[in-house]
Design a protein around this motif. Structure first.
Motif, mmCIF file in Angstrom:
data_model
loop_
_atom_site.group_PDB
_atom_site.id
_atom_site.type_symbol
_atom_site.label_atom_id
_atom_site.label_comp_id
_atom_site.label_asym_id
_atom_site.label_seq_id
_atom_site.Cartn_x
_atom_site.Cartn_y
_atom_site.Cartn_z
ATOM 1 N N TRP A 247 4.317 4.325 5.422
ATOM 2 C CA TRP A 247 4.913 4.055 6.998
ATOM 3 C C TRP A 247 3.636 4.276 7.859
ATOM 4 O O TRP A 247 2.911 4.095 8.532
ATOM 5 C CB TRP A 247 6.731 4.461 7.118
ATOM 6 C CG TRP A 247 7.126 2.920 7.354
ATOM 7 C CD1 TRP A 247 8.168 3.263 7.147
ATOM 8 C CD2 TRP A 247 6.352 2.069 8.555
ATOM 9 N NE1 TRP A 247 8.925 1.912 7.714
ATOM 10 C CE2 TRP A 247 8.591 1.083 8.449
ATOM 11 C CE3 TRP A 247 5.853 1.638 9.305
ATOM 12 C CZ2 TRP A 247 8.182 -0.077 9.012
ATOM 13 C CZ3 TRP A 247 5.333 -0.264 9.948
ATOM 14 C CH2 TRP A 247 6.698 -0.430 9.581
ATOM 15 N N ASN A 248 3.191 5.760 7.822
ATOM 16 C CA ASN A 248 2.100 6.562 8.242
ATOM 17 C C ASN A 248 1.022 5.992 7.959
ATOM 18 O O ASN A 248 -0.088 6.213 8.986
ATOM 19 C CB ASN A 248 2.428 7.940 7.993
ATOM 20 C CG ASN A 248 3.722 8.737 8.642
ATOM 21 O OD1 ASN A 248 4.356 8.610 9.763
ATOM 22 N ND2 ASN A 248 4.633 9.348 8.466
ATOM 23 N N PHE A 249 0.639 4.902 7.348
ATOM 24 C CA PHE A 249 -0.657 4.069 6.901
ATOM 25 C C PHE A 249 -0.165 2.718 7.961
ATOM 26 O O PHE A 249 -1.404 1.994 8.592
ATOM 27 C CB PHE A 249 -0.999 4.615 5.196
ATOM 28 C CG PHE A 249 -1.597 5.602 4.967
ATOM 29 C CD1 PHE A 249 -3.347 5.214 4.524
ATOM 30 C CD2 PHE A 249 -0.598 6.823 4.345
ATOM 31 C CE1 PHE A 249 -4.089 6.199 4.403
ATOM 32 C CE2 PHE A 249 -1.651 7.243 3.532
ATOM 33 C CZ PHE A 249 -3.302 7.295 3.782
ATOM 34 N N ARG A 250 0.366 2.090 7.550
ATOM 35 C CA ARG A 250 1.054 1.116 7.922
ATOM 36 C C ARG A 250 0.720 1.033 9.636
ATOM 37 O O ARG A 250 -0.280 0.085 10.452
ATOM 38 C CB ARG A 250 2.021 0.890 7.672
ATOM 39 C CG ARG A 250 2.844 -0.573 8.040
ATOM 40 C CD ARG A 250 1.637 -2.165 6.850
ATOM 41 N NE ARG A 250 1.704 -2.872 7.730
ATOM 42 C CZ ARG A 250 2.594 -4.252 6.881
ATOM 43 N NH1 ARG A 250 2.709 -3.666 5.571
ATOM 44 N NH2 ARG A 250 2.191 -5.207 6.988
ATOM 45 N N ARG A 251 0.788 2.142 10.091
ATOM 46 C CA ARG A 251 1.087 2.905 11.709
ATOM 47 C C ARG A 251 -0.171 2.031 12.800
ATOM 48 O O ARG A 251 0.132 1.227 13.312
ATOM 49 C CB ARG A 251 1.726 4.076 12.116
ATOM 50 C CG ARG A 251 2.585 5.172 12.001
ATOM 51 C CD ARG A 251 2.603 5.772 12.506
ATOM 52 N NE ARG A 251 3.380 6.717 11.480
ATOM 53 C CZ ARG A 251 4.419 6.694 12.329
ATOM 54 N NH1 ARG A 251 4.971 5.988 13.848
ATOM 55 N NH2 ARG A 251 5.841 6.837 11.982
ATOM 56 N N GLU A 252 -1.284 2.441 11.906
ATOM 57 C CA GLU A 252 -2.665 2.414 12.149
ATOM 58 C C GLU A 252 -2.457 0.911 12.591
ATOM 59 O O GLU A 252 -3.376 0.952 13.332
ATOM 60 C CB GLU A 252 -3.866 2.644 11.729
ATOM 61 C CG GLU A 252 -5.187 2.854 12.051
ATOM 62 C CD GLU A 252 -5.538 2.860 13.211
ATOM 63 O OE1 GLU A 252 -4.944 3.714 13.420
ATOM 64 O OE2 GLU A 252 -6.988 2.871 13.316
#
Ligand SMILES: [Zn+2]
Length: 526
Positions: A247-252
């Protein structure tokens, strides 16, 4: 003296001359205001009492029993435990149409225990929950308004039904969609919701902020000795961590108004045992239903990917709550705003302002403005282009089911972080009491409008028909989902006995400040 009191006085003096010329609703509104004023002691007691309970969502046991007691004493018929939620209820008084529902939230915030009226961190009980959002004040607003309206309806032989319901577990946005699903708003013509704020205000159209889906993912792996034979284990905690990384990569690559946050609700048992079970709880927020469901799809993909990467199994995807974005009814908001201008802001005294400024300073604010002395304007829709996201409230689901407005009333101090002990400081002080009285007056006056002006309900329904022409409400909760009524049980079990010692006792003390022995206001010495 605020405007309306002055007007009441004039009314008493010159009433015989004006009576014939005044439209009856003006007369009824003055009566409504007087009836709220006469309940100011009850309002103070309710605000203080619920503050002292400080209960978290789904565990509002004392709060619900207390409120149901007051409602039953005042002739309301109360159905307890609606939608299978032990602390929820629907109270009803009157007969026939129109049916007007009044609601307000009742749950608290974890770790926000705070001595009221004290402008620095001083918990009543360290680590305990408290009213660091201010949900202790809204029921006083609607109950006092409803009692006032009820008396007017009896005296003036006005037909109609009043309903009162609680926003249980609003912080988990976990109940209102169930009330809607279970048909509790089927016969309702309009709904007034109230929420604490730092001004007396109402808006119409699409509100700012987000809607959201609250969902917990649980993974299952295999235990093994973490040192002796880690290769024989499969860590469910790995799945949780990989999901969070995903998720923390997808946020971008999401459009800006989204908000996503999570906590790990189960991270395993102890380090030397490879965690068999682990769970992570997500809030997925976006501006509209379609985008929220898109986040849910991404989220499910990420969870499955995390399970694959860790060789574990995704065993459940549990929806714990949901909230549609809010949309408020313009004709009712306009009628309410007229009443807001009549009532005006409370008269803050020097002590109120001293506390407010000290709290703003404590919060580290650059601007130390104290409490507002000017009303907000009536604000209209926030277009998607100008909406950068933010908080949510499951009143959204009701606002897409029946014509609804939210009255914001000035019981809190502006410029605070929210969900914090700072937001609790004013909530059992004269600031909260005066703000709730002002809110109750506006609510009672708007009830007069809704019960006596048939055109208003007609206009409200016309607006609602238009609102729902293209956007059709569809619940985010699935048919099989059930309210997560066990949430917060453990936290309350840990603190309740200690908290009981600090419940407000109005038979012995005038106010909760008196009971706690607090000088109002208490501020840091320079
Ligand atoms: Zn709230």
């Amino acid at each position: 003296m605020n405007k309306i009191n002055l007007k009441s006085l004039l009314y008493l003096i010159i009433v015989p001359f004006l009576f014939a010329e005044n439209p009856p609703s003006d007369k009824l509104k003055l009566m409504a205001v007087e009836k709220v004023d006469s309940q100011s002691k009850l309002i103070q007691e309710m605000v203080d009492m619920i503050y002292s309970f400080g209960e978290l969502g789904f565990q509002e046991i004392e709060t619900s029993n207390y409120l149901i007691g007051i409602l039953e004493q005042n002739g309301f018929k109360v159905t307890r435990g609606i939608s299978g939620i032990p602390t929820a209820w629907m109270a009803e008084w009157g007969k026939g149409k129109p049916v007007i529902a009044l609601g307000s939230d009742i749950d608290g915030i974890p770790k926000s225990s705070q001595m009221p009226g004290v402008a620095y961190h001083k918990p009543i009980i360290e680590g305990a929950p408290g009213h660091g959002e201010g949900h202790n004040s809204g029921q006083a607003v609607i109950v006092a308004a409803a009692i006032a309206m009820k008396e007017i309806m009896i005296n003036e032989k006005i037909k109609g039904t009043l309903k009162i319901w609680p926003g249980v577990a609003e912080e988990l946005v976990a109940t209102k969609a169930y009330f809607v699903r279970d048909g509790y708003f089927k016969d309702v013509d309009a709904c007034i919701f109230t929420h604490v704020s730092s001004n007396l205000a109402v808006t119409h159209g699409q509100a700012g902020g987000n809607g959201l889906l609250s969902v917990e993912y649980s993974f299952k792996g295999k235990t093994a000795h973490s040192a002796g034979s880690p290769w024989r284990g499969k860590s469910a905690l790995d799945a949780v961590e990989l999901m969070n990384i995903g998720w923390n990569f997808r946020r971008e690559h999401l459009r800006p108004p989204y908000r996503i946050h999570y906590i790990i609700t189960d991270g395993g048992d102890q380090p030397n045992v490879v965690p068999r079970n682990a769970s992570v709880w997500y809030y997925l927020r976006e501006l509209d239903y379609e985008h929220i469901m898109e986040l849910f799809d991404y989220s499910n993909d990420i969870a499955e990917g995390a399970a694959k990467m860790s060789g574990t199994e995704l065993i459940s995807t549990r929806i714990l709550g949901s909230a549609w974005p809010r949309h408020f009814n313009e004709p009712i908001a306009r009628a309410m705003y007229t009443n807001i201008k009549e009532v005006g802001l409370p008269t803050w005294d020097k002590k109120d302002q001293t506390l407010a400024k000290a709290v703003q300073k404590e919060a580290g604010n650059k601007e130390i403005k104290g409490l507002p002395t000017e009303l907000d304007s009536l604000r209209g829709p926030v277009s998607s282009k100008n909406n950068w996201g933010g908080g949510s409230d499951d009143i959204g689901d009701i606002s897409w089911t029946v014509p609804t407005v939210t009255l914001r009333f000035p019981s809190n101090i502006p410029g605070l972080p929210g969900h914090n002990w700072l937001n609790g400081i004013s909530m059992a002080t004269p600031i909260a009491h005066k703000g709730a009285v002002a809110g109750a007056k506006v609510t009672a006056m708007t009830l007069v409008d809704l019960f006596t002006d048939k055109g208003l309900i007609k206009d409200a329904k016309k607006y609602f028909k238009n609102q729902t022409k293209e956007t059709k409400y569809q619940p985010m909760i699935r048919k099989t989902d059930k309210p997560a009524i066990e949430l917060n049980e453990e936290i309350m079990r840990n603190y309740r006995n200690e908290m009981k010692k600090f419940y407000y006792d109005p038979s012995k003390y005038d106010t909760y400040l008196d009971q706690l022995g607090i000088t109002y206001p208490t501020i840091k010495k320079k």
